[in-house]
Design an enzyme around this catalytic site. Structure first.
Site, PDB file in Angstrom:
ATOM      1  N   SER A 121      -2.243   7.838 -18.610  1.00  0.00           N
ATOM      2  CA  SER A 121      -1.918   8.528 -17.362  1.00  0.00           C
ATOM      3  C   SER A 121      -1.296   9.892 -17.622  1.00  0.00           C
ATOM      4  O   SER A 121      -1.055  10.638 -16.678  1.00  0.00           O
ATOM      5  CB  SER A 121      -0.992   7.667 -16.517  1.00  0.00           C
ATOM      6  OG  SER A 121      -0.058   7.015 -17.313  1.00  0.00           O
ATOM      7  N   GLU A 154     -10.050   9.822 -12.827  1.00  0.00           N
ATOM      8  CA  GLU A 154      -9.825  11.188 -13.308  1.00  0.00           C
ATOM      9  C   GLU A 154     -10.419  11.254 -14.722  1.00  0.00           C
ATOM     10  O   GLU A 154     -10.018  10.495 -15.603  1.00  0.00           O
ATOM     11  CB  GLU A 154      -8.295  11.427 -13.337  1.00  0.00           C
ATOM     12  CG  GLU A 154      -7.855  12.853 -13.424  1.00  0.00           C
ATOM     13  CD  GLU A 154      -6.324  12.968 -13.366  1.00  0.00           C
ATOM     14  OE1 GLU A 154      -5.606  12.042 -13.804  1.00  0.00           O
ATOM     15  OE2 GLU A 154      -5.852  14.008 -12.879  1.00  0.00           O
ATOM     16  N   ASN A 192      -0.892  12.864 -12.172  1.00  0.00           N
ATOM     17  CA  ASN A 192       0.534  12.579 -12.357  1.00  0.00           C
ATOM     18  C   ASN A 192       1.400  13.825 -12.407  1.00  0.00           C
ATOM     19  O   ASN A 192       2.624  13.729 -12.256  1.00  0.00           O
ATOM     20  CB  ASN A 192       0.741  11.703 -13.582  1.00  0.00           C
ATOM     21  CG  ASN A 192       0.455  10.262 -13.229  1.00  0.00           C
ATOM     22  OD1 ASN A 192       0.889   9.793 -12.169  1.00  0.00           O
ATOM     23  ND2 ASN A 192      -0.289   9.567 -14.050  1.00  0.00           N
TER      24      ASN A 192
HETATM   25  N1  CAA Z   1      -6.346  -5.940  -6.544  1.00  0.00           N
HETATM   26  C1  CAA Z   1      -7.457  -6.064  -5.799  1.00  0.00           C
HETATM   27  N2  CAA Z   1      -7.495  -5.815  -4.472  1.00  0.00           N
HETATM   28  C2  CAA Z   1      -6.346  -5.439  -3.889  1.00  0.00           C
HETATM   29  C3  CAA Z   1      -5.150  -5.291  -4.595  1.00  0.00           C
HETATM   30  C4  CAA Z   1      -5.180  -5.564  -5.992  1.00  0.00           C
HETATM   31  N3  CAA Z   1      -4.087  -5.449  -6.765  1.00  0.00           N
HETATM   32  N4  CAA Z   1      -4.173  -4.883  -3.740  1.00  0.00           N
HETATM   33  C5  CAA Z   1      -4.758  -4.785  -2.518  1.00  0.00           C
HETATM   34  N5  CAA Z   1      -6.049  -5.103  -2.610  1.00  0.00           N
HETATM   35  C6  CAA Z   1      -7.044  -5.104  -1.534  1.00  0.00           C
HETATM   36  C7  CAA Z   1      -6.719  -6.172  -0.526  1.00  0.00           C
HETATM   37  O1  CAA Z   1      -7.343  -7.396  -0.863  1.00  0.00           O
HETATM   38  C8  CAA Z   1      -7.296  -5.612   0.757  1.00  0.00           C
HETATM   39  O2  CAA Z   1      -8.684  -5.827   0.810  1.00  0.00           O
HETATM   40  P1  CAA Z   1      -9.324  -6.363   2.166  1.00  0.00           P
HETATM   41  O3  CAA Z   1      -8.669  -5.615   3.286  1.00  0.00           O
HETATM   42  O4  CAA Z   1     -10.765  -6.067   2.030  1.00  0.00           O
HETATM   43  O5  CAA Z   1      -8.999  -7.787   2.147  1.00  0.00           O
HETATM   44  C9  CAA Z   1      -7.134  -4.101   0.587  1.00  0.00           C
HETATM   45  O6  CAA Z   1      -6.929  -3.862  -0.802  1.00  0.00           O
HETATM   46  C10 CAA Z   1      -5.958  -3.612   1.376  1.00  0.00           C
HETATM   47  O7  CAA Z   1      -4.820  -4.352   0.947  1.00  0.00           O
HETATM   48  P2  CAA Z   1      -3.638  -4.800   1.919  1.00  0.00           P
HETATM   49  O8  CAA Z   1      -4.173  -5.045   3.299  1.00  0.00           O
HETATM   50  O9  CAA Z   1      -2.885  -5.895   1.253  1.00  0.00           O
HETATM   51  O10 CAA Z   1      -2.600  -3.606   1.920  1.00  0.00           O
HETATM   52  P3  CAA Z   1      -2.811  -2.070   2.218  1.00  0.00           P
HETATM   53  O11 CAA Z   1      -3.728  -1.849   3.359  1.00  0.00           O
HETATM   54  O12 CAA Z   1      -1.447  -1.510   2.253  1.00  0.00           O
HETATM   55  O13 CAA Z   1      -3.529  -1.520   0.921  1.00  0.00           O
HETATM   56  C11 CAA Z   1      -3.262  -0.442  -1.152  1.00  0.00           C
HETATM   57  C12 CAA Z   1      -2.993  -1.696  -0.348  1.00  0.00           C
HETATM   58  C13 CAA Z   1      -4.748  -0.260  -1.322  1.00  0.00           C
HETATM   59  C14 CAA Z   1      -2.623  -0.675  -2.506  1.00  0.00           C
HETATM   60  C15 CAA Z   1      -2.664   0.775  -0.369  1.00  0.00           C
HETATM   61  O14 CAA Z   1      -1.341   0.521  -0.019  1.00  0.00           O
HETATM   62  C16 CAA Z   1      -2.699   2.046  -1.178  1.00  0.00           C
HETATM   63  O15 CAA Z   1      -3.712   2.713  -1.270  1.00  0.00           O
HETATM   64  N6  CAA Z   1      -1.545   2.390  -1.797  1.00  0.00           N
HETATM   65  C17 CAA Z   1      -1.438   3.559  -2.652  1.00  0.00           C
HETATM   66  C18 CAA Z   1      -1.982   3.193  -4.013  1.00  0.00           C
HETATM   67  C19 CAA Z   1      -1.929   4.362  -4.938  1.00  0.00           C
HETATM   68  O16 CAA Z   1      -1.477   5.448  -4.628  1.00  0.00           O
HETATM   69  N7  CAA Z   1      -2.434   4.115  -6.141  1.00  0.00           N
HETATM   70  C20 CAA Z   1      -2.391   5.128  -7.184  1.00  0.00           C
HETATM   71  C21 CAA Z   1      -1.197   4.886  -8.019  1.00  0.00           C
HETATM   72  S1  CAA Z   1      -1.049   6.074  -9.261  1.00  0.00           S
HETATM   73  C22 CAA Z   1      -1.951   5.472 -10.506  1.00  0.00           C
HETATM   74  O17 CAA Z   1      -2.467   4.396 -10.506  1.00  0.00           O
HETATM   75  C23 CAA Z   1      -2.097   6.371 -11.661  1.00  0.00           C
HETATM   76  C24 CAA Z   1      -0.995   6.443 -12.603  1.00  0.00           C
HETATM   77  O18 CAA Z   1      -1.245   6.957 -13.676  1.00  0.00           O
HETATM   78  C25 CAA Z   1       0.370   6.044 -12.333  1.00  0.00           C
END
Ligand code: CAA
Length: 286
Positions: A121, A154, A192
């Protein structure tokens, strides 16, 4: 499926490695998932199975597709087992020394045609490439958490990464039904460099008692339409990883604007790492 790539190796079966294994296996690739810890491999397979069962319940896949996806994943404890892969994606801990060892060992054991990718990352792809004899075939492929849900990968071009390697990685990402965005090698890349200072600043707001954890998250969720507040997101990413990335930005740019918040350091020292440890800015039942 990509005409050239059939076999994908993944080193590290943590949250990212298991998510990456799942998405490749779902697209029909033969996946070899490698981790030194047997328990980690078992946890990864359980998580993948749980995700696939949910997909079956929601009629996104049928039971046969779930079984086929699981059959597409082999687990190993020795990186030498990945030697025949077309591409290997490293997803071990976010520490240069650890990644360097993995890259040197993969470089020794794999055919020269194998592309070595890192899911890092923030660590320099150019530096990782320099420990191998194939710097033109080393690239960054930075997936986002949760991998099965997030569209972005990315794709990071190191100084010596060849155009063919970049094109192959972008093609592969397209086959996963994800979107590749190409960036150049620089500490934290784009994702990041932008995201982590925001999270760090949110932690400073709590540290300096500008607002509570709930207040900070609510401001960003309701005011900026973020799907989750920055502190909830930090717990999802892992506070240790957030700290590692801030340290990489801080030392990489030698600029005090990237200094990690003392509260972040203190929480990591206390073992409060977010969701994975059950305690971060919020509490989680294990
Ligand atoms: N694995 C698989 N599927 C998942 C999951 C996981 N860990 N977490 C959530 N989901 C799925 C759920 O099953 C759900 O699917 P359906 O609606 O089709 O059933 C869908 O995602 C939405 O989940 P929720 O309804 O539980 O919750 P939500 O609407 O709040 O979505 C989220 C969850 C997709 C995580 C959303 O909150 C989100 O986009 N959050 C931001 C995530 C983000 O910014 N990620 C980047 C992080 S930075 C990174 O990764 C890089 C780094 O280097 C640090």
């Amino acid at each position: 499926m990509h005409p050239v790539f059939h076999h994908i190796g993944i080193v590290g079966a943590g949250t990212m490695g298991s998510g990456i294994a799942q998405v490749f296996a779902q697209r029909g690739y033969a996946v070899s998932l490698c981790d030194l810890a047997a328990g980690q491999l078992e946890r990864a397979l359980n998580t993948i199975d749980k995700n696939l069962r949910r997909d079956v319940e929601k009629n996104r896949i049928n039971p046969g597709q779930r079984e086929q996806t699981l059959r597409n994943i082999q687990t190993h404890s020795d990186v030498n087992a990945l030697a025949k892969s077309d591409m290997i994606i490293e997803a071990v801990s976010e520490n240069f020394e650890v990644k360097k060892k993995v890259f040197a060992s993969l470089d020794d054991s794999c055919a020269l045609r194998t592309i070595l990718a890192s899911n890092t990352s923030s660590i320099s792809i150019t530096q990782l490439a320099s420990v191998t004899q194939r710097p033109d075939r080393v690239i960054g492929m930075h997936f986002m958490n949760p991998v099965p849900v997030m569209k972005l990968v990315e794709v990071i071009r190191g100084v010596r990464t060849s155009g063919d390697t970049v094109a192959a990685a972008i093609d592969l990402v397209g086959n996963l039904d994800k979107v590749a965005v190409e960036v150049n090698d620089s500490p934290g890349f784009v994702s990041n460099r932008v995201l982590m200072p925001m999270i760090n600043e949110a932690i400073f707001c709590v540290f300096e008692e500008v607002g509570t954890v709930d207040a900070v998250d609510s401001v960003m969720k309701l005011g900026m339409n973020h799907p989750m507040g920055p502190l909830t997101l930090a717990d999802l990413i892992g506070l240790d990883i957030c700290l590692d990335i801030m340290e990489t930005l801080y030392t990489g740019f030698n600029d005090s604007k990237y200094r990690p918040c003392p509260l972040l350091k203190k929480m990591v020292a206390a073992g409060h790492l977010g969701r994975k440890s059950g305690q971060g800015f919020y509490q989680y039942s294990q």
